[in-house]
Design a protein around this motif. Structure first.
Motif, PDB file in Angstrom:
ATOM      1  N   ASN A 168       6.577  -0.752   1.559  1.00 25.83           N
ATOM      2  CA  ASN A 168       6.053  -0.204   0.307  1.00 25.83           C
ATOM      3  C   ASN A 168       4.614   0.237   0.518  1.00 25.83           C
ATOM      4  O   ASN A 168       3.749  -0.578   0.862  1.00 25.83           O
ATOM      5  N   HIS A 169       4.366   1.531   0.321  1.00 25.80           N
ATOM      6  CA  HIS A 169       3.021   2.095   0.387  1.00 25.80           C
ATOM      7  C   HIS A 169       2.652   2.630  -0.990  1.00 25.80           C
ATOM      8  O   HIS A 169       3.358   3.474  -1.544  1.00 25.80           O
ATOM      9  N   THR A 170       1.566   2.144  -1.568  1.00 27.19           N
ATOM     10  CA  THR A 170       1.153   2.600  -2.890  1.00 27.19           C
ATOM     11  C   THR A 170      -0.295   3.081  -2.847  1.00 27.19           C
ATOM     12  O   THR A 170      -1.119   2.547  -2.096  1.00 27.19           O
ATOM     13  N   THR A 171      -0.587   4.087  -3.657  1.00 25.98           N
ATOM     14  CA  THR A 171      -1.950   4.589  -3.816  1.00 25.98           C
ATOM     15  C   THR A 171      -2.212   4.826  -5.298  1.00 25.98           C
ATOM     16  O   THR A 171      -1.424   5.513  -5.963  1.00 25.98           O
ATOM     17  N   SER A 188      14.352 -10.185   8.939  1.00 28.54           N
ATOM     18  CA  SER A 188      13.849  -9.039   8.186  1.00 28.54           C
ATOM     19  C   SER A 188      12.334  -8.930   8.281  1.00 28.54           C
ATOM     20  O   SER A 188      11.641  -9.888   8.624  1.00 28.54           O
ATOM     21  N   ARG A 189      11.859  -7.719   7.947  1.00 29.51           N
ATOM     22  CA  ARG A 189      10.418  -7.467   7.998  1.00 29.51           C
ATOM     23  C   ARG A 189       9.994  -6.690   6.760  1.00 29.51           C
ATOM     24  O   ARG A 189      10.648  -5.731   6.360  1.00 29.51           O
ATOM     25  N   GLY A 190       8.921  -7.105   6.163  1.00 31.16           N
ATOM     26  CA  GLY A 190       8.369  -6.401   5.013  1.00 31.16           C
ATOM     27  C   GLY A 190       7.011  -5.813   5.351  1.00 31.16           C
ATOM     28  O   GLY A 190       6.292  -6.323   6.222  1.00 31.16           O
ATOM     29  N   VAL A 191       6.674  -4.738   4.672  1.00 31.22           N
ATOM     30  CA  VAL A 191       5.369  -4.105   4.822  1.00 31.22           C
ATOM     31  C   VAL A 191       4.849  -3.765   3.435  1.00 31.22           C
ATOM     32  O   VAL A 191       5.585  -3.212   2.611  1.00 31.22           O
ATOM     33  N   PHE A 192       3.607  -4.102   3.182  1.00 34.47           N
ATOM     34  CA  PHE A 192       2.952  -3.660   1.949  1.00 34.47           C
ATOM     35  C   PHE A 192       1.595  -3.089   2.303  1.00 34.47           C
ATOM     36  O   PHE A 192       0.778  -3.745   2.968  1.00 34.47           O
ATOM     37  N   ASN A 193       1.347  -1.860   1.856  1.00 35.27           N
ATOM     38  CA  ASN A 193       0.038  -1.234   2.024  1.00 35.27           C
ATOM     39  C   ASN A 193      -0.352  -0.646   0.677  1.00 35.27           C
ATOM     40  O   ASN A 193       0.248   0.323   0.222  1.00 35.27           O
ATOM     41  N   GLY A 194      -1.310  -1.272   0.019  1.00 36.96           N
ATOM     42  CA  GLY A 194      -1.721  -0.824  -1.307  1.00 36.96           C
ATOM     43  C   GLY A 194      -3.161  -0.351  -1.294  1.00 36.96           C
ATOM     44  O   GLY A 194      -4.066  -1.096  -0.903  1.00 36.96           O
ATOM     45  N   LYS A 195      -3.363   0.873  -1.696  1.00 36.67           N
ATOM     46  CA  LYS A 195      -4.711   1.446  -1.696  1.00 36.67           C
ATOM     47  C   LYS A 195      -5.146   1.766  -3.129  1.00 36.67           C
ATOM     48  O   LYS A 195      -4.411   2.416  -3.882  1.00 36.67           O
ATOM     49  N   ILE A 196      -6.333   1.307  -3.478  1.00 36.16           N
ATOM     50  CA  ILE A 196      -6.959   1.689  -4.746  1.00 36.16           C
ATOM     51  C   ILE A 196      -8.188   2.523  -4.413  1.00 36.16           C
ATOM     52  O   ILE A 196      -9.072   2.072  -3.681  1.00 36.16           O
TER      53      ILE A 196
END
Length: 446
Positions: free
Chosen positions: A304-307, A329-337
């Motif tokens: 999940n990539h959020t901006t 399993s593998r999760g990814v989170f990249n959240g940019k504000i």
């Protein structure tokens, strides 16, 4: 970015076949855009882990398959009974159904609509030269820097079109159902959605991606959502596709003054899943809330990539993403504000929490803040942990067996996101699916 020439050539050659199937449409302005997009895709190629935005997600396994675009589809033998289990019980809604990315009038059930509200096929709206299509389609989902968006734009044919005029209120939700069938050949569908909520309007959207088989296929979807002044949109996305499927989804939201957008993204299926969500708060007082839940089992990879781009002053944003990962399993989170120079009085909160249930599961989390204003309140945080042994001991001391205690804690962790969904039948279904997932995991875990 780079990709083997064979992969580029494969999609370019399929684009030439696509052109031949268009007849007179090949001379339209839209097709000129398609040609520019396929040319850009050929330049970009698929991303690799050397690209910072794809550092933790390796898409090379999916580039080894030659997915064939679906140029046309007439329900492919799908019946109402086949999709009944995906209709959230007796949910009263406007339902628009797509099979392998193409609109099915026979399976859809769009009820009576208030004046000037349009719900249906994007392909039909393009033919009508709808003003919102002309104004907004491809405006907020740029293909110049994203290979998957470029590929979607190159093969852009159909998807959902929802247009809510100023002052209109849709009292029941719009359910956009994308069904992938058991086609023998590996295929790619490229749904393109355009949702426009004009000034002072309100609408609730449910977008779900489901599968009727466990075949290998690739869904490459792009959605553009536009909110006018004071518009209110709730957007729930449910992804429960085949355990062997690839899903790349990009959602771009553009908000005007005092508008309110809420997103609830639930990812349960797929072998490799990437969700890109980009919000631009482009009017003073606009507010955005992004919630997400991802459950990974087996060898699933969910990214999940959020901006959230605060472009104007006094815009609050709230973000909560939770992950539950087991097996390998593998999760990814990249959240940019991002807070621009003139976006004073910004109030932004971002949280990512992850629950690891096995020794071989993992998660990569990267919260980011880019602040160019000096009068703001911005917080972010990320946690990775296991089940609380003291909490399990407490429940067992009250007569709850260990499996039940474990399930209660996991269920409570997930419910924090699920309970934020306002559509009750969807919320109830997700609770059932989480229970079923826990039962299945317990059956295969020693």
């Amino acid at each position: 970015m780079s990709a083997t020439m064979s992969q580029k050539d494969w999609y370019v050659s399929n684009f030439k076949a696509f052109e031949k199937s268009l007849n007179g449409e090949a001379s339209s302005p839209l097709h000129a855009l398609r040609k520019a997009a396929i040319a850009r895709f050929a330049e970009l190629g698929f991303p690799t882990t050397r690209d910072e935005e794809w550092k933790y997600t390796d898409v090379s396994p999916m580039t080894k398959s030659q997915f064939r675009p679906v140029f046309s589809c007439k329900a492919d033998g799908v019946t109402p009974d086949d999709i009944a289990s995906f209709n959230f019980g007796k949910l009263h809604c406007h339902r628009v159904v797509f099979v392998n990315g193409h609109f099915s009038k026979e399976l859809s059930s769009i009820g009576e609509l208030p004046g000037r509200v349009i719900i249906g096929s994007l392909a039909d709206a393009v033919k009508r030269t709808d003003r919102n299509v002309q104004q907004y389609l491809t405006r907020y989902a740029p293909y110049e820097s994203n290979a998957f968006t470029a590929l979607n734009t190159a093969f852009l044919q159909d998807g959902a079109f929802v247009s809510v005029p100023g002052g209109a209120l849709l009292e029941i939700p719009v359910h956009i159902l994308f069904v992938s069938t058991g086609m023998e050949a590996e295929f790619i569908s490229s749904p393109r959605n355009l949702i426009v909520a004009e000034r002072n309007s309100q609408v609730s959207i449910i977008e779900s991606h489901v599968s009727l088989s466990d075949n290998v296929y690739f869904t490459n979807s792009v959605s553009e959502i536009v909110l006018g002044e004071n518009a209110v949109v709730e957007y729930d996305k449910l992804q429960i596709e085949s355990s062997r499927a690839y899903h790349i989804g990009s959602t771009h939201i553009q908000q005007e003054r005092s508008s309110n957008f809420t997103s609830n993204a639930i990812s349960l299926g797929g072998l490799l899943v990437r969700n890109n969500v980009s919000v631009v708060l482009d009017g003073e007082g606009a507010e955005a809330t992004l919630n997400g839940l991802y459950l990974g089992t087996g060898v699933q990879h969910i990214d999940n990539h959020t901006t959230i781009d605060h472009a104007k002053p006094r815009c609050p944003s709230h973000e909560l993403y939770k992950g539950i990962l087991s097996g390998k399993s593998r999760g990814v989170f990249n959240g940019k504000i991002k807070v621009r120079k003139d976006a004073q009085k910004t109030d932004a909160k971002q949280t990512n929490k992850n629950l690891i249930l096995s020794d071989e599961a993992s998660v990569d989390t990267k919260p980011q803040l880019e602040i160019f204003a000096n009068d703001v309140k911005c917080t972010h945080g990320a946690t990775i942990g296991q089940l609380d042994e003291e909490a399990i001991f407490y429940l067992r001391s009250r007569g709850v067996d260990v499996d039940r205690a474990r399930d209660l804690l996991i269920y409570a962790f997930a419910s924090d996101v699920v309970d934020r969904i306002k559509v009750e039948p969807l919320r109830d279904l997700l609770h059932e699916m989480i229970h079923a997932r826990l039962e299945k995991e317990r059956a295969i875990t020693p």
